[in-house]
Write an enzyme that holds these catalytic residues in place. Structure first.
Site, PDB file in Angstrom:
ATOM      1  CD  GLU A   1      -2.835  -1.259   2.412  1.00  0.00           C
ATOM      2  OE1 GLU A   1      -3.102  -0.193   2.996  1.00  0.00           O
ATOM      3  OE2 GLU A   1      -3.383  -2.340   2.695  1.00  0.00           O
TER       4      GLU A   1
HETATM    5  C1  XIL Z   1      -8.454   2.663   3.386  1.00  0.00           C
HETATM    6  C2  XIL Z   1      -9.146   3.158   2.115  1.00  0.00           C
HETATM    7  O1  XIL Z   1      -8.173   3.666   1.236  1.00  0.00           O
HETATM    8  C3  XIL Z   1     -10.151   4.246   2.465  1.00  0.00           C
HETATM    9  O2  XIL Z   1     -10.910   4.607   1.315  1.00  0.00           O
HETATM   10  C4  XIL Z   1     -11.081   3.760   3.576  1.00  0.00           C
HETATM   11  O3  XIL Z   1     -11.934   4.821   3.961  1.00  0.00           O
HETATM   12  C5  XIL Z   1     -10.313   3.255   4.776  1.00  0.00           C
HETATM   13  O4  XIL Z   1      -9.399   2.253   4.349  1.00  0.00           O
HETATM   14  N1  XIL Z   1      -4.790  -0.132   5.541  1.00  0.00           N
HETATM   15  C6  XIL Z   1      -5.510  -0.959   4.721  1.00  0.00           C
HETATM   16  C7  XIL Z   1      -6.434  -0.377   3.713  1.00  0.00           C
HETATM   17  O5  XIL Z   1      -5.299  -2.186   4.737  1.00  0.00           O
HETATM   18  O6  XIL Z   1      -7.551  -1.194   3.489  1.00  0.00           O
HETATM   19  C8  XIL Z   1      -6.876   1.015   4.124  1.00  0.00           C
HETATM   20  O7  XIL Z   1      -7.647   1.553   3.058  1.00  0.00           O
HETATM   21  C9  XIL Z   1      -5.684   1.877   4.453  1.00  0.00           C
HETATM   22  C10 XIL Z   1      -4.908   1.299   5.601  1.00  0.00           C
END
Ligand code: XIL
EC number: 3.2.1.8
Length: 386
Positions: free
Chosen positions: A267
């Site tokens: 991410e």
């Molecule tokens: C985030 C999304 O990007 C947002 O749109 C949502 O409101 C909250 O979640 N860790 C993760 C992701 O594993 O699923 C998260 O994504 C960010 C942090």
């Protein structure tokens, strides 16, 4: 002579990168000459993006075009999370996830499932359970139904997400409270049964922190020793311009690879905004309402100064240099979004800010960072400049 050659080369490079700032906006135009991210890195690791509903529904056509050209892997940003796909105990919504998987298949992309067992964005009834047998039944049912539906189509699943505290101990999630650490092997065993071919991952943020690293190593071993299959560790890359120290990131890459599993950067996005409360990571429940509307917290609302842009490009270059150094261990690098406009970092941890964390700007033009990341492969000795 060498100087002339190098100057000529650099001039050509600049011209080449300038062109790349203006991608064609028409669907049927001739393919651009600039190599894409995915082809440039094809021998190293897949390049992924998290995609939102507008992309899955093919409404955001500019983002879709960039996605098809530059990315070889997709992760659903939200639509496969428990609360979306299984909001009520007896109801599953597969409409968007079917479209997500179809999009990946049509474009021959590596499809990642995110995520099966996570305390956040969970089906609300799960939070009220107190009986471990009933909880185990729901977890199995959820994994079987969701992972089973896409059997053979999903390359890898984030089976468990964010089960660790910052000190490496297990998070007091509803799963741990009700079932103890047995929910971890259970989830991996069930996922392996539902989709025997899929890779199975543990995914978390701040995986570079020494104590959390030790906790993640213990977690992977716990799953391995239970006889369950685990194929990889996902290091969420919600990082900043200064933090984390890449030496710590490297130690984690090595520690996870030493367990015999793949490492993924899952991410990736780099915030450029102030973070005075000394917060690291990506705890989605953290929100700082008191700072909403505070201009000091949102200094680049009308544009990113060149100096910060350069810093960001340098940071991305250092990060990708590290990834390339360990390309034998890293199988995928996924950005958390396609373009800056729709990054979750505009809204978290303070709502209403303007952030610039990705490789594509608000109109989906390639930023200079894009050229730097490509240049690392095509022009390894380039000096960064704006
Ligand atoms: C985030 C999304 O990007 C947002 O749109 C949502 O409101 C909250 O979640 N860790 C993760 C992701 O594993 O699923 C998260 O994504 C960010 C942090």
């Amino acid at each position: 002579m060498r100087l002339i050659f190098r100057t000529l080369f650099f001039a050509l490079f600049l011209q080449f990168t300038n062109c790349s700032d203006k991608p064609d906006k028409t669907e049927n135009s001739t393919p651009p000459v600039t190599p894409s991210l995915k082809t440039t890195y094809s021998k190293d690791f897949t390049i992924g993006a998290a995609i939102n509903e507008a992309i899955i529904l093919q409404k955001d056509t500019l983002a879709l075009k960039v996605l098809k050209r530059d990315f070889s892997s997709i992760t659903p940003e939200n639509i496969m999370k428990w609360e979306e796909i299984h909001p009520v105990a007896d109801t599953f919504n597969f409409d968007l996830s079917d479209k997500f998987v179809a999009l990946g298949e049509e474009n021959e992309m590596e499809i990642i499932g995110h995520t099966l067992v996570w305390h956040s964005q969970i089906g609300p009834w799960m939070n009220t359970l107190t009986d471990s047998t009933i909880m185990a039944k729901y977890i199995k049912e959820h994994i079987n139904t969701v992972a089973g539906r896409y059997k053979g189509k999903i390359h890898g699943w984030d089976v468990v997400n964010e089960a660790l505290n910052e000190d490496g101990s297990l998070r007091e999630s509803v799963f741990l409270k009700v079932m103890g650490d047995g929910y971890l092997p259970l989830a991996f065993k069930q996922a392996a049964e539902a989709d025997p071919e899929a890779e199975l991952y543990y995914n978390d943020y701040n995986m570079w922190k020494p104590e959390k690293r030790e906790g993640a190593v213990r977690l992977v071993k716990l799953v391995q020793e239970s006889g369950a299959r685990i194929s990889g560790v996902g290091m969420q890359g919600h990082w900043g311009l200064e933090e984390p120290d890449l030496a710590e990131v490297e130690k984690s890459i090595l520690a996870y690879a030493a367990l015999g599993v793949k490492v993924m950067i899952t991410e990736l996005d780099i915030t450029v905004l102030p973070n005075p409360w000394d917060m690291e990571g990506a705890e989605v429940s953290q929100n700082f309402r008191e700072f909403e509307g505070d201009e000091k917290m949102n200094p680049y609302a009308s544009g990113l100064p060149d100096s910060v842009q350069l810093k960001l490009a340098n940071r991305y270059t250092d990060i990708f240099k590290l990834f390339l150094k360990h390309k034998d261990k890293i199988s995928r690098v996924t950005f958390w979004g396609v373009g800056d406009a729709n990054s979750w970092l505009n809204g978290w941890p303070i709502r209403g800010r303007t952030n610039y964390p990705l490789l594509f700007d608000r109109e989906y033009n390639r930023k200079n960072i894009y050229d730097s990341v490509i240049g690392l492969k095509t022009q390894p000795n380039q000096k960064l400049a704006l």
